[in-house]
Design an enzyme around this catalytic site. Structure first.
Site, short mmCIF file in Angstrom:
data_model
loop_
_atom_site.label_atom_id
_atom_site.label_comp_id
_atom_site.label_asym_id
_atom_site.label_seq_id
_atom_site.Cartn_x
_atom_site.Cartn_y
_atom_site.Cartn_z
N GLY A 59 8.60 -15.06 -115.38
CA GLY A 59 7.16 -14.83 -115.48
C GLY A 59 6.45 -14.80 -114.14
N CYS A 84 11.66 -17.29 -104.71
CA CYS A 84 11.35 -16.28 -105.72
C CYS A 84 9.98 -16.57 -106.36
CB CYS A 84 12.47 -16.17 -106.75
SG CYS A 84 12.51 -14.56 -107.57
N SER A 134 10.97 -8.85 -110.34
CA SER A 134 10.18 -7.67 -110.74
C SER A 134 8.81 -7.70 -110.07
CB SER A 134 10.02 -7.62 -112.26
OG SER A 134 9.42 -8.81 -112.71
N LEU A 135 8.43 -8.88 -109.54
CA LEU A 135 7.15 -9.04 -108.84
C LEU A 135 7.41 -9.20 -107.35
CD1 LEU A 135 5.46 -11.66 -111.21
CD2 LEU A 135 5.10 -9.19 -111.20
N HIS A 170 17.16 -15.01 -103.16
CA HIS A 170 17.83 -16.24 -103.59
C HIS A 170 18.87 -16.69 -102.57
CE1 HIS A 170 16.44 -16.66 -107.86
NE2 HIS A 170 16.06 -15.42 -107.62
N GLU A 172 20.47 -19.36 -102.57
CA GLU A 172 21.53 -20.12 -103.24
C GLU A 172 22.55 -19.23 -103.94
OE1 GLU A 172 18.67 -19.24 -106.49
OE2 GLU A 172 18.60 -19.53 -104.32
#
Length: 196
Positions: A59, A84, A134-135, A170, A172
């Protein structure tokens, strides 16, 4: 050693991150984002060398429970690292804008050019990074410095004074080369001015 207060935004990557920080020798305490910001703030205030880690998650930042409020309460007081969703929340907290990236990126390796900031010390540029998003930050406020980009998309930011940094990618993920080094550098950088 840092005392990491890990804000878990209910993401499948959470335990990869926790394991990486613990293997780097840091203490990690996890708080899910449905816990009130005030409660987490009290816990942070009792720690020596705290660093708040804002995890990835689904979200938009505004849907991430108490995380946006916690950033507002703690920015400038305690170092923070966002990954993120956590990175996007940092951008919004400082007055920037997050919007659709134009495509959904899921498990894509990109070659990222970085600005040789202390966080990227001794890391090659371009650096292979793993992207799942996606953002993206579409407008970054003047208070944040962009430290890396891919195809003109913002991949990392820092606020030098507040010791706040965000990664859109990311570190990680196994697909990010030197990810553990990058996370170690970020913690080291976050604690530096803390002790000054």
């Amino acid at each position: 050693m840092a005392n990491i207060v890990f804000i878990d935004n209910f993401d499948s990557f959470t335990y990869n991150l926790v394991d990486q920080f613990r293997s780097l020798g840091h203490s990690v305490k996890i708080y899910r984002n449905h816990i009130p910001a005030e409660t987490i703030e009290q816990a942070i205030n009792e720690l020596e060398n705290p660093v708040v880690l804002l995890s990835p998650g689904p979200g938009a930042p505004s849907e991430a429970g108490s995380m946006p409020e916690l950033i507002q309460r703690m920015k400038g007081k305690v170092p923070m690292i966002g990954i993120c969703l956590g990175h996007q929340a940092i951008v919004e907290a400082y007055g920037g804008t997050v919007a659709g990236a134009g495509e959904i990126i899921h498990g894509k390796v990109s070659m990222m050019e970085h600005q040789d900031h202390a966080i990227y010390q001794n890391l090659p540029s371009p650096l292979a990074i793993a992207r799942y998003h996606s953002l993206v930050a579409t407008k970054v406020p003047d208070s944040l410095t962009i430290t890396a980009e891919v195809d003109n998309l913002v991949m990392s930011v820092v606020h030098e004074q507040d010791k706040v940094c965000g990664f859109q990618f990311h570190p990680e993920s196994i697909m990010t080369t030197y990810g553990a080094t990058l996370l170690g550098n970020a913690i080291e950088w976050a604690l530096e001015k803390n002790n000054a």
